[in-house]
Design a protein around this motif. Sequence first.
Motif, mmCIF file in Angstrom:
data_model
loop_
_atom_site.group_PDB
_atom_site.id
_atom_site.type_symbol
_atom_site.label_atom_id
_atom_site.label_comp_id
_atom_site.label_asym_id
_atom_site.label_seq_id
_atom_site.Cartn_x
_atom_site.Cartn_y
_atom_site.Cartn_z
ATOM 1 N N SER A 72 30.882 -39.243 39.405
ATOM 2 C CA SER A 72 30.024 -38.528 40.338
ATOM 3 C C SER A 72 28.846 -39.387 40.754
ATOM 4 O O SER A 72 28.589 -40.449 40.213
ATOM 5 C CB SER A 72 29.500 -37.244 39.675
ATOM 6 O OG SER A 72 28.530 -37.588 38.712
ATOM 7 N N THR A 83 33.695 -36.692 36.642
ATOM 8 C CA THR A 83 33.885 -35.264 36.903
ATOM 9 C C THR A 83 34.109 -34.504 35.601
ATOM 10 O O THR A 83 33.542 -33.439 35.374
ATOM 11 C CB THR A 83 35.089 -35.058 37.834
ATOM 12 O OG1 THR A 83 34.833 -35.715 39.079
ATOM 13 C CG2 THR A 83 35.332 -33.581 38.097
ATOM 14 N N GLU A 84 34.950 -35.083 34.724
ATOM 15 C CA GLU A 84 35.218 -34.433 33.439
ATOM 16 C C GLU A 84 33.944 -34.275 32.612
ATOM 17 O O GLU A 84 33.686 -33.219 32.034
ATOM 18 C CB GLU A 84 36.245 -35.249 32.641
ATOM 19 C CG GLU A 84 37.640 -35.231 33.229
ATOM 20 C CD GLU A 84 37.886 -36.440 34.118
ATOM 21 O OE1 GLU A 84 36.916 -36.929 34.738
ATOM 22 O OE2 GLU A 84 39.044 -36.888 34.189
ATOM 23 N N ARG A 109 30.919 -34.116 33.639
ATOM 24 C CA ARG A 109 30.014 -33.111 34.219
ATOM 25 C C ARG A 109 30.390 -31.721 33.717
ATOM 26 O O ARG A 109 29.509 -30.880 33.468
ATOM 27 C CB ARG A 109 30.063 -33.176 35.741
ATOM 28 C CG ARG A 109 29.479 -34.461 36.315
ATOM 29 C CD ARG A 109 29.445 -34.443 37.832
ATOM 30 N NE ARG A 109 28.441 -33.528 38.337
ATOM 31 C CZ ARG A 109 28.256 -33.278 39.631
ATOM 32 N NH1 ARG A 109 29.020 -33.865 40.532
ATOM 33 N NH2 ARG A 109 27.311 -32.446 40.016
ATOM 34 N N GLY A 110 31.686 -31.470 33.571
ATOM 35 C CA GLY A 110 32.119 -30.198 32.991
ATOM 36 C C GLY A 110 31.665 -30.072 31.552
ATOM 37 O O GLY A 110 31.230 -29.002 31.105
ATOM 38 N N ALA A 144 36.822 -28.602 34.723
ATOM 39 C CA ALA A 144 35.990 -29.199 35.781
ATOM 40 C C ALA A 144 36.837 -30.039 36.729
ATOM 41 O O ALA A 144 36.660 -30.007 37.946
ATOM 42 C CB ALA A 144 34.886 -30.060 35.153
ATOM 43 N N LYS A 145 37.783 -30.784 36.169
ATOM 44 C CA LYS A 145 38.650 -31.623 37.003
ATOM 45 C C LYS A 145 39.529 -30.777 37.894
ATOM 46 O O LYS A 145 39.748 -31.080 39.071
ATOM 47 C CB LYS A 145 39.484 -32.534 36.122
ATOM 48 C CG LYS A 145 40.272 -33.573 36.901
ATOM 49 C CD LYS A 145 40.950 -34.560 35.970
ATOM 50 C CE LYS A 145 41.698 -35.615 36.765
ATOM 51 N NZ LYS A 145 42.347 -36.608 35.900
ATOM 52 N N THR A 146 40.048 -29.677 37.338
ATOM 53 C CA THR A 146 40.928 -28.784 38.107
ATOM 54 C C THR A 146 40.153 -28.122 39.245
ATOM 55 O O THR A 146 40.653 -28.008 40.383
ATOM 56 C CB THR A 146 41.540 -27.718 37.191
ATOM 57 O OG1 THR A 146 42.288 -28.357 36.157
ATOM 58 C CG2 THR A 146 42.435 -26.785 37.964
ATOM 59 N N GLU A 147 38.944 -27.662 38.929
ATOM 60 C CA GLU A 147 38.150 -26.946 39.932
ATOM 61 C C GLU A 147 37.736 -27.835 41.093
ATOM 62 O O GLU A 147 37.610 -27.387 42.225
ATOM 63 C CB GLU A 147 36.908 -26.340 39.266
ATOM 64 C CG GLU A 147 37.230 -25.168 38.353
ATOM 65 C CD GLU A 147 36.022 -24.653 37.601
ATOM 66 O OE1 GLU A 147 34.932 -25.313 37.693
ATOM 67 O OE2 GLU A 147 36.145 -23.618 36.926
ATOM 68 N N THR A 148 37.520 -29.112 40.828
ATOM 69 C CA THR A 148 37.112 -30.041 41.891
ATOM 70 C C THR A 148 38.305 -30.666 42.593
ATOM 71 O O THR A 148 38.151 -31.342 43.613
ATOM 72 C CB THR A 148 36.228 -31.172 41.334
ATOM 73 O OG1 THR A 148 36.976 -31.889 40.341
ATOM 74 C CG2 THR A 148 34.957 -30.595 40.714
ATOM 75 N N GLY A 149 39.503 -30.482 42.017
ATOM 76 C CA GLY A 149 40.688 -31.071 42.606
ATOM 77 C C GLY A 149 40.744 -32.575 42.468
ATOM 78 O O GLY A 149 41.444 -33.263 43.218
ATOM 79 N N ALA A 150 39.961 -33.131 41.506
ATOM 80 C CA ALA A 150 39.924 -34.578 41.333
ATOM 81 C C ALA A 150 41.176 -35.084 40.647
ATOM 82 O O ALA A 150 41.788 -34.384 39.860
ATOM 83 C CB ALA A 150 38.703 -34.947 40.507
#
Length: 242
Positions: free
Chosen positions: A85, A91-92, A94-95, A236-242
């Motif tokens: 980020s 991203t992970e 950050r979750g 977090a990864k799933t929600e951001t689609g990363a």
Amino acid sequence: MTHATCPGRRVHDAATFFVHFVHGSLMLTAFAFVAFVGAGYLLKSPVSYADLGVGASAAVAASDTAQAPVVHVPAEMPGPKAVVSAVGLSTEMRGVRDFVAQRYNISTRTLEPLLTAAELSGRKLGIDPLLIVAVMAIESSFNPFAESNMGAQGLMQVIPRFHLDKIGRNAGEDALFDPALNIRVGTMVLVEGMQRFGSLQNALQYYGGALSDPNASYANKVLAMKKRLVTAATRAKTETGA
């Protein structure tokens, strides 16, 4: 005599706390700057989470590629790349930051430099950053000024006299209250445990000073926390689609 010495002791304790507080505040300010600079490094070379969804076996595999000295960096393990980020955390992570902030009532701004350091140390030394964060959670609940009655210090509760080779013999007595150094040394101790004992469970028992425990209680505690962190990271990864 007890009543006569208690006030003096309270004054001494208060003075000691003040000195550590001021010293720690200065170190945290400097550490925040280092973490900001370190963000640039992560942007250029994102962290690999080889064992997300795989479990402890990948971490053990990493130890098989490592060789002495402890600071040797094994070949990077294959796996999905983490998206970094703008603030320097993947991203992970950050979750993980949001999960930890809520669970331990810590501000996300306070956590970010600590988690950035975990990602940097994990990448350099071949250890899953989430394992590093799990150890911090169990050992100090993310208190960089924690000190046990056995002399263990800082975020990862490292005992200085056992790890002078990693800290540096010329370091000051409060060196491990520097979060960056503490995380780096703690990660090196984990790597050392992997190399010496060949499995993640034994490495964690070594870290916790409990190799003789047949129930591996310390390792189970750390791995249970790591499992929660993996769930937060994956979400977090799933929600951001990363």
